[in-house]
Design a protein around this motif. Structure first.
Motif, short mmCIF file in Angstrom:
data_model
loop_
_atom_site.label_atom_id
_atom_site.label_comp_id
_atom_site.label_asym_id
_atom_site.label_seq_id
_atom_site.Cartn_x
_atom_site.Cartn_y
_atom_site.Cartn_z
N GLU A 53 81.84 19.28 91.64
CA GLU A 53 82.35 20.32 92.53
C GLU A 53 81.91 21.71 92.07
O GLU A 53 81.61 22.57 92.89
CB GLU A 53 83.88 20.28 92.58
CG GLU A 53 84.48 19.08 93.30
CD GLU A 53 84.47 19.26 94.81
OE1 GLU A 53 84.26 20.40 95.28
OE2 GLU A 53 84.64 18.24 95.52
N LEU A 54 81.89 21.92 90.75
CA LEU A 54 81.54 23.23 90.23
C LEU A 54 80.05 23.52 90.38
O LEU A 54 79.65 24.67 90.47
CB LEU A 54 81.94 23.32 88.75
CG LEU A 54 83.43 23.49 88.50
CD1 LEU A 54 83.75 23.23 87.03
CD2 LEU A 54 83.89 24.88 88.90
N GLY A 55 79.26 22.48 90.40
CA GLY A 55 77.82 22.64 90.56
C GLY A 55 77.24 23.50 89.45
O GLY A 55 77.65 23.39 88.29
N ASP A 56 76.35 24.40 89.80
CA ASP A 56 75.69 25.25 88.81
C ASP A 56 76.69 26.13 88.06
O ASP A 56 76.52 26.41 86.88
CB ASP A 56 74.65 26.15 89.49
CG ASP A 56 73.46 25.33 89.96
OD1 ASP A 56 73.35 24.18 89.48
OD2 ASP A 56 72.70 25.82 90.80
N ALA A 57 77.75 26.55 88.77
CA ALA A 57 78.73 27.43 88.15
C ALA A 57 79.35 26.80 86.90
O ALA A 57 79.73 27.48 85.97
CB ALA A 57 79.83 27.75 89.16
N GLY A 58 79.43 25.49 86.91
CA GLY A 58 80.06 24.79 85.78
C GLY A 58 79.07 24.38 84.73
O GLY A 58 79.40 23.58 83.85
N GLY A 59 77.88 24.91 84.78
CA GLY A 59 76.82 24.50 83.86
C GLY A 59 77.23 24.57 82.39
O GLY A 59 76.83 23.72 81.59
N ASP A 60 78.02 25.58 82.04
CA ASP A 60 78.38 25.75 80.64
C ASP A 60 79.73 25.12 80.28
O ASP A 60 80.17 25.20 79.15
CB ASP A 60 78.45 27.24 80.29
CG ASP A 60 77.07 27.88 80.39
OD1 ASP A 60 76.07 27.16 80.19
OD2 ASP A 60 77.01 29.09 80.70
N LEU A 61 80.37 24.55 81.28
CA LEU A 61 81.70 24.00 81.01
C LEU A 61 81.58 22.78 80.10
O LEU A 61 80.85 21.83 80.39
CB LEU A 61 82.37 23.58 82.33
CG LEU A 61 83.75 22.93 82.19
CD1 LEU A 61 84.78 23.93 81.70
CD2 LEU A 61 84.20 22.33 83.52
N ARG A 62 82.32 22.83 78.99
CA ARG A 62 82.29 21.68 78.06
C ARG A 62 83.49 20.80 78.33
O ARG A 62 84.61 21.28 78.51
CB ARG A 62 82.33 22.18 76.62
CG ARG A 62 81.15 23.05 76.28
CD ARG A 62 81.07 23.26 74.81
NE ARG A 62 80.81 22.00 74.12
CZ ARG A 62 80.38 21.96 72.86
NH1 ARG A 62 80.21 23.06 72.17
NH2 ARG A 62 80.17 20.80 72.28
#
Lengths: 205, 526
Positions: free
Chosen positions: A103-112
């Protein structure tokens, strides 16, 4: 807690099964149930302060991980507690983590993402590896196990210790980079809900 | 493909002419339903697909019906979530609480797709909403209709039958000691519930007028003798003469494979045999063990050797079970530089120093694994020294003693039990139970294990209520984490769905002059 017959169970518990009663309709609306299910997802978000214990855990590749160092990251982070043979809520929580990322797509790229096993005697790195693969976890998502005494310390420090693993509750913990506080989500949120919480609270979007 | 297409056309036709279908169409396939239920796989071989928690797509291989509702379909509970029973007798009949009419294939389809019961209730989002067509639902319904539909063998209105397997390499003393625990437990249980069969029709409420759920336990001992490859036939003969509901405890010092195969073949729960090796296969369902025994010890030694390698490793043993452990250890050292040699001698003959010397005398550091009992270690030739010795706590029965102390070199014991000197609350409790019933504890570990097997069986039966279904008994034990508090000897016991070994780890204990160095011991889960 186990149930031989649901009739004997306390009302409070059976209520969880019950949602909004839907009127039976003659024409079958394919999306009515789905919409109701979305609205039916209940969770509660609170802000908490936890002190992470000084423990060494093992990740799915068998590498030692210092938990304090891992969680003291300058990237946004989401944490949950699962075990691989859990039948009811853990597969939902794990699949929801994966969906949240989608759902986050690119925005969540750094989410660990970090999932800590609450059944460390059974969940060795080998089991965690297979489980990660089963849920197509991919990079940036660590599954941790360790000594059972250390795991109990971790659970207690996050106010998530329920005694037996069979009483385990759905809890998701979110942390902003550099922040001392955590967002605690109690309940089974949908992938969209979790993504929304992460975007709003962690990524400030 | 054509067959599949026909099947779908047939299902569509069924919807139009529902009443005629029962008479005309070839019936839905419960075997296809079984694969969907158990493995989450469609007849095409593709996984089922579903949505959970509102918007999360999942596969049937991540969530089969069985993973929550159990192999028996009798349901379960975890945390505050209750998983209702889905076996035919529940699904296809009216439910008072929560209220709903009986399901039929259409309302089942609606439930599976949209999560709405025929009573109009919306199920929690934890229940996946599956993408299934009418044929799939009909297949699933056909499987569920007969799932857990009647009592399993070994139960009637008054008794429930069990058997305990005893193999002939077990000593008479040990056999007597274990059987004393089992028989005492059974007699006492029957004494405590002896009036229950008369009590049921004396009340005024409908519930009190239901027949009793209590059954007298009847325990038979099945002795196996001769070569293990004849045990299967011996077990079948016993079973035909006396079809038991479950196997209770059991004692074996050697191989156990034929017994576990018998249990899988006949789908009989085999609760906690006291054995040294298990022969368990990855997908086995019916036997629950305390641990992997000697093979777990082998894994502990392997992890120790991986951290502190030697050049040569010699494994010495005289039994089939020990050989199994030795082979497991060799496997565990695959990919290391440790050279592994085996010496199997005859248990009746003395071990010759020269034979061992030949194997040990080569360059580099060496280690010797003695897969032996007290007598074997005591007879070990004195003049053989080694950089390191490993011994088996199971085979030495936890007593390291003089024989071990006199080994010429540092000694390490693979130890899957509580550390020596550590307080064991479950054993203290068992000890009181035995004392007050005048059961002498001559084989304390095996006896305490047998006691736990009885408690586990009693717990499972209590949860089954009036549904005497073998798979249900095992499903309830998946969630019986709380009973492990009553297990002696093992320090970190855990149970869980589909877990078949209660104890998963152990220690590699260093022995200095026969004294275990408990302070430095670290729990290892290999």
């Amino acid at each position: 807690m186990r149930a031989a017959l649901s009739i004997t169970l306390p009302l409070a518990a059976t209520l969880i099964l019950a949602g909004t009663a839907l009127a039976e309709t003659a024409s079958h609306d394919k999306h009515a149930a789905h919409r109701a299910a979305m609205q039916n997802t209940r969770y509660e978000a609170t802000t908490e302060h936890y002190s992470v214990p000084d423990v060494q855990l093992l990740d799915q590749s068998g590498t030692r991980v210092d938990l304090q160092a891992l969680l003291d990251t300058d990237e946004p982070l989401a944490l949950n507690f699962i075990f691989t043979t859990c039948t009811t809520i853990c597969p939902v929580m794990t699949a929801t983590f994966a969906q949240m990322r989608r759902e986050l797509g690119d925005a969540g790229g750094d989410l660990r993402l970090v999932s800590i096993s609450i059944d460390p005697e059974y969940d060795r790195p080998e089991q965690l590896r297979a489980y990660a693969e089963q849920f197509r976890a991919g990079a940036g998502w660590e599954f941790l196990t360790g000594d059972s005494e250390d795991i109990v310390r971790v659970l207690k420090s996050f106010d998530s210790y329920a005694g037996s693993k069979m009483n385990h509750q759905p809890i998701t913990l979110l942390k902003s980079p550099g922040s001392a506080s955590w967002t605690r989500i109690d309940g089974l949120a949908s992938g969209k809900d979790l993504a929304h919480e992460v975007a709003e609270r962690l990524l400030h979007r | 493909m054509n067959a599949l297409k026909n099947k779908r056309c047939r299902a569509a036709a069924c919807l139009l002419m529902f009443a005629f279908c029962f008479a005309n169409a070839s019936p839905p396939d419960p075997d296809d339903g079984r694969r969907m239920y158990r493995d989450g796989v469609m007849p095409t071989g593709e996984p089922l697909t579903a949505i959970v928690a509102g918007d999360v797509p999942i596969l049937g291989t991540q969530f089969s019906c069985q993973s929550c509702h159990g192999q028996s379909g009798m349901g379960a509970a975890e945390g505050t979530y209750i998983v209702p029973p889905v076996a035919g007798q529940f699904l296809f009949s009216e439910s008072p609480q929560p209220a709903r009419p009986a399901y039929d294939v259409q309302s089942l389809a609606r439930l599976l797709r949209d999560g709405v019961t025929p009573g109009g209730r919306q199920l929690d989002v934890v229940m996946p909403r599956y993408r299934l067509d009418d044929t799939d639902v009909a297949d699933l319904a056909a499987y569920l209709r007969d799932l857990s539909s009647g009592w399993s063998p070994g139960v009637d209105d008054t008794v429930i039958r069990f058997a305990t397997v005893v193999t002939d390499e077990v000593s008479t003393e040990e056999r007597d000691a274990v059987m004393a625990v089992l028989n005492t437990f059974v007699e006492e249980k029957n004494r405590q519930t002896r009036l229950e069969s008369e009590r049921w029709d004396r009340g005024y409420t409908p519930a009190s007028r239901l027949p009793t759920v209590h059954r007298d336990w009847v325990l038979e001992e099945w002795q196996l003798s001769g070569a293990p490859d004849t045990w299967g036939a011996q077990l079948e003969t016993h079973y035909r003469a006396n079809p038991v509901f479950a196997m209770l405890s059991g004692i074996g010092d050697g191989v156990w494979g034929p017994v576990s195969r018998f249990c899988e073949r006949n789908e009989i729960p085999c609760l906690f045999p006291g054995v040294n090796v298990t022969d368990a296969q990855p997908d086995d369902f019916y036997t629950l063990y305390y641990s992997r025994g000697l093979e777990l010890e082998a894994d502990l030694v392997a992890s120790h050797l991986r951290e502190q390698p030697v050049t040569n490793l010699v494994q010495i043993y005289c039994t089939e079970a020990s050989q199994q452990a030795a082979l497991r250890l060799q496997e565990g050292l695959d990919g290391t530089q440790v050279g592994v040699r085996h010496l199997r001698y005859s248990c009746d003959e003395a071990l010759l120093a020269d034979t061992i010397s030949e194997l040990v005398t080569s360059a580099g550091e060496s280690a010797i694994v003695l897969w032996m009992t007290q007598d074997g270690v005591a007879a070990f030739p004195e003049k053989i020294s080694s950089g390191r010795f490993y011994v088996s706590s199971i085979l030495l029965d936890g007593a390291f003693g003089e024989a071990v102390a006199s080994l010429p070199g540092p000694v390490f014991a693979a130890h899957t039990f509580r550390l020596p000197g550590q307080f064991d609350p479950a054993f203290a409790r068992f000890n009181v139970w035995a004392k007050t019933r005048e059961v002498e504890l001559t084989s304390p570990r095996r006896q305490s294990e047998a006691f736990f097997a009885c408690l586990a069986m009693k717990d499972a039966i209590a949860h089954m209520g009036r549904f005497f279904i073998r798979d249900y008994a095992l499903d309830t034990l998946d969630h019986a984490q709380s009973i492990v508090a009553y297990l002696s000897y093992y320090p970190r016991p855990t149970l869980g769905p589909r877990q078949r070994f209660v104890n998963k780890g152990g220690y590699v204990l260093e022995l200095v002059d026969g004294e275990p160095q408990s302070q430095a011991a670290e729990w290892i889960v290999p």
